[in-house]
Design an enzyme around this catalytic site. Structure first.
Site, PDB file in Angstrom:
ATOM      1  N   ARG A  30       0.399   3.475  -3.319  1.00 49.31           N
ATOM      2  CA  ARG A  30      -0.280   4.752  -3.114  1.00 49.31           C
ATOM      3  C   ARG A  30       0.537   5.896  -3.711  1.00 49.31           C
ATOM      4  O   ARG A  30       0.035   6.712  -4.483  1.00 49.31           O
ATOM      5  CB  ARG A  30      -0.499   5.007  -1.629  1.00 49.31           C
ATOM      6  CG  ARG A  30      -1.230   6.316  -1.354  1.00 49.31           C
ATOM      7  CD  ARG A  30      -1.378   6.596   0.116  1.00 49.31           C
ATOM      8  NE  ARG A  30      -2.019   5.497   0.817  1.00 49.31           N
ATOM      9  CZ  ARG A  30      -1.397   4.684   1.640  1.00 49.31           C
ATOM     10  NH1 ARG A  30      -0.107   4.841   1.873  1.00 49.31           N
ATOM     11  NH2 ARG A  30      -2.036   3.715   2.249  1.00 49.31           N
ATOM     12  N   ASN A  50      -0.536   7.935  -7.171  1.00 49.37           N
ATOM     13  CA  ASN A  50      -0.808   9.374  -7.123  1.00 49.37           C
ATOM     14  C   ASN A  50       0.089  10.145  -8.074  1.00 49.37           C
ATOM     15  O   ASN A  50      -0.368  11.036  -8.798  1.00 49.37           O
ATOM     16  CB  ASN A  50      -0.613   9.900  -5.703  1.00 49.37           C
ATOM     17  CG  ASN A  50      -1.880   9.792  -4.892  1.00 49.37           C
ATOM     18  OD1 ASN A  50      -2.785  10.589  -5.061  1.00 49.37           O
ATOM     19  ND2 ASN A  50      -1.972   8.782  -4.048  1.00 49.37           N
ATOM     20  N   SER A  84       0.837  -1.210   0.000  1.00 40.45           N
ATOM     21  CA  SER A  84       0.000   0.000   0.000  1.00 40.45           C
ATOM     22  C   SER A  84       0.866   1.252   0.000  1.00 40.45           C
ATOM     23  O   SER A  84       0.555   2.235  -0.675  1.00 40.45           O
ATOM     24  CB  SER A  84      -0.944  -0.010   1.197  1.00 40.45           C
ATOM     25  OG  SER A  84      -0.226   0.147   2.393  1.00 40.45           O
TER      26      SER A  84
END
Lengths: 156, 266
Positions: free
Chosen positions: B193, B197, B189
Site C-alpha cells: 500500500r 501510493n 498489504s
C-alpha cells in the site's frame, strides 16, 4: 526495483531507529508529559480539597457567629431584666420612704396640733379666770373653783 | 532524452553490488539521514525539555506524541511499552521519507549529477518508493506480530488459531489456508500500500515535470510552463495529504495488527 540486500539494511535501520526513538524521544518526553499530567491532577485535587475546607470553615464560622449572637441576646435580655428589677426595687423603696416621711410628718403635725390646743386651752382658761375676776371684781380663789375651771377648760 | 528514458532514469536506484547483494545506496543513505535527523533533533530537544512551559517546537512534538498515544490507546488493548515508540517511529520516519516526494523531482538528482560530474548518475530520493524499505518495516512488524502471537497465546494457542479459525473444527484445512492468507496478507498489504501510493505519486510528479520539459519549446512555453506550475502545485497539495495519510495508515494498521496478536480470544 527488485528486492535485494537493501531490505536487510533497512530492517536493521528500522529496528535501530525504533530503539533510538524510544530512548531519546518517546521515553523522556512521555515521562515528562505524564509527570505534568500528574502535577495538574494533583493541583486540581488540592484545589478541590481547599474548596471543601473553605466550605467547612465557612460553616463553622457561621455557627460560631450564631452562637455569639444568641449569647449576646441572652446577656442583653438578662441585663434588661436586671435593670427593670432594679428600677422596681427603687420604686418600692422610694414609696416606702415616702410613706415613712409622710407618716412622720403627720405625726409631727398631730403633735403640734395637740400642743397648740393645750396651749390655747391654758390661755383660754387663764383668760376666763381673768375675765371672771373682772366681772366679779374680786379675786376668785383658784383653788376653790378649780373643779369648775377644769370642767370649763375641758369643754372648750 | 525521451519521455520513457526520463521516467525510467528517475525510477532507477543508485546501486552497489550484484544480484541479491545489491545495495540501493540512495534509499539507504537518505533513509539513514532522515533517521539521524529524527534522533538528533530529539536529542537536541531533550536537552532543553521543560515540564512547566514547553516552547514552540516541544509543543509541536508533544502534540504528535499525544496524537500517537491516543491512537495506541484507542486501538491497542492492554499495555505494551514497545507499541507506542514503534508507532511513533513509523509515523515520523515514514512521513519524512514520503516527504522527499514533495521536493521537486529533478532538483536533488540534478545537484547530485553536478557534484559527481556524471550526467547519467542514478538517484531516487524517495526511500518509500523502494519496495525494500516498505517491506523492511512490514517484515519487522510481521516478526513482532508472530512473536506476540506465540508469547501471548502460547505455541498451542497459536497453532489452534491456524487450525480452528475462522470456521471452527470441521473445516480445518480451509481454516489453515484462510488464516495463512490472513497473516501473510498483513505485511504484504502494509508494504505494498505504502509503496504503491508513493510510487504512483512520484510517477505523477514526473509526468507533470514532463509537460514543461518536452512540450515547452519556444513560444509554447508561455502556455505549458504556467500549466505545469499549476498542476504541480495542485498535486503537491493533494500529495501532502496522501503522504500524511499513508504514514498514519501504516502506523494505525501496525497498532491494530499487534493488538490482534495480543488478543487472546482471537
Amino acid at each position: 526495483m527488485s528486492i535485494n540486500a537493501t531490505l536487510l539494511i533497512q530492517i536493521i535501520a528500522f529496528v535501530l531507529l525504533v530503539w533510538f526513538v524510544n530512548k531519546v524521544l518517546w521515553g523522556p518526553l512521555s515521562k515528562l508529559m505524564e509527570e505534568r499530567q500528574k502535577k495538574i491532577a494533583d493541583g486540581l485535587s488540592a484545589a478541590e480539597k481547599g474548596k471543601h475546607e473553605l466550605e467547612l470553615a465557612e460553616q463553622k464560622a457561621k455557627e460560631v457567629l450564631k452562637d455569639a449572637k444568641a449569647q449576646a441576646q441572652n446577656i442583653l435580655s438578662q441585663a434588661e431584666k436586671r435593670g427593670s428589677e432594679i428600677v422596681e426595687d427603687a420604686k418600692v423603696k422610694a414609696n416606702e420612704e415616702a410613706d415613712r416621711i409622710k407618716a412622720a410628718a403627720q405625726a409631727e403635725i398631730a403633735q403640734e396640733v395637740s400642743r397648740a390646743r393645750e396651749d390655747l386651752r391654758k390661755e383660754v382658761a387663764s383668760l376666763v379666770v381673768t375675765g371672771a375676776e373682772k366681772i366679779l371684781k374680786k379675786e376668785v380663789d383658784a383653788a376653790v373653783h378649780n373643779d369648775m375651771l377644769d370642767t370649763l377648760v375641758k369643754s372648750i | 532524452m525521451g519521455t520513457v528514458e526520463y521516467i525510467q532514469h528517475h525510477l532507477t536506484n543508485n546501486t552497489i553490488g550484484e544480484g541479491f547483494w545489491t545495495f540501493n545506496m540512495d534509499t539507504i543513505v537518505i533513509s539513514f539521514l532522515l533517521g539521524a535527523l529524527i534522533v538528533l533533533t530529539a536529542a537536541r530537544m531533550g536537552k532543553s525539555l521543560q515540564a512547566g512551559t514547553p516552547g514552540g517546537f516541544q509543543n509541536f512534538v508533544e502534540s504528535i506524541l499525544d496524537f500517537v498515544s491516543t491512537n495506541v490507546r484507542d486501538a491497542f488493548p492492554g499495555h505494551n511499552p514497545l507499541i507506542a515508540p514503534l508507532a511513533l517511529t513509523i509515523f515520523i520516519w515514514v512521513w519524512l521519507m514520503n516527504f522527499m516526494d514533495l521536493i521537486p523531482v529533478d532538483l536533488i538528482p540534478y545537484l547530485y549529477q553536478l557534484v559527481t560530474g556524471d550526467s547519467h548518475a542514478y538517484l531516487k530520493i524517495v526511500p518509500t518508493t523502494d519496495l525494500n524499505t516498505t517491506l523492511a518495516m512490514a517484515f519487522t512488524v510481521f516478526a513482532l506480530i508472530m512473536y506476540y502471537n506465540v508469547k501471548i497465546k502460547g505455541l498451542g494457542g497459536f497453532i489452534k488459531m491456524f487450525l480452528f479459525h475462522p470456521f471452527g473444527k470441521f473445516l480445518v484445512p480451509v481454516n489453515i489456508v484462510m488464516t495463512l492468507i490472513e497473516e501473510v496478507s498483513k505485511p504484504l498489504s502494509l508494504a505494498l500500500r505504502l509503496f504503491g501510493n508513493m510510487f504512483a505519486g512520484e510517477l505523477v510528479f514526473l509526468l507533470i515535470a514532463l509537460i514543461g520539459g518536452t512540450l515547452a519549446v519556444g513560444a509554447a512555453a508561455l502556455f505549458w510552463a504556467p500549466l505545469q506550475v499549476l498542476l504541480d502545485l495542485g498535486w503537491l497539495i493533494f500529495h501532502l495529504l496522501v503522504i500524511t495519510l499513508q504514514a498514519f495508515i501504516f502506523m494505525v494498521l501496525t497498532i491494530v495488527y499487534l493488538g490482534m496478536a495480543h488478543d487472546e480470544g482471537h
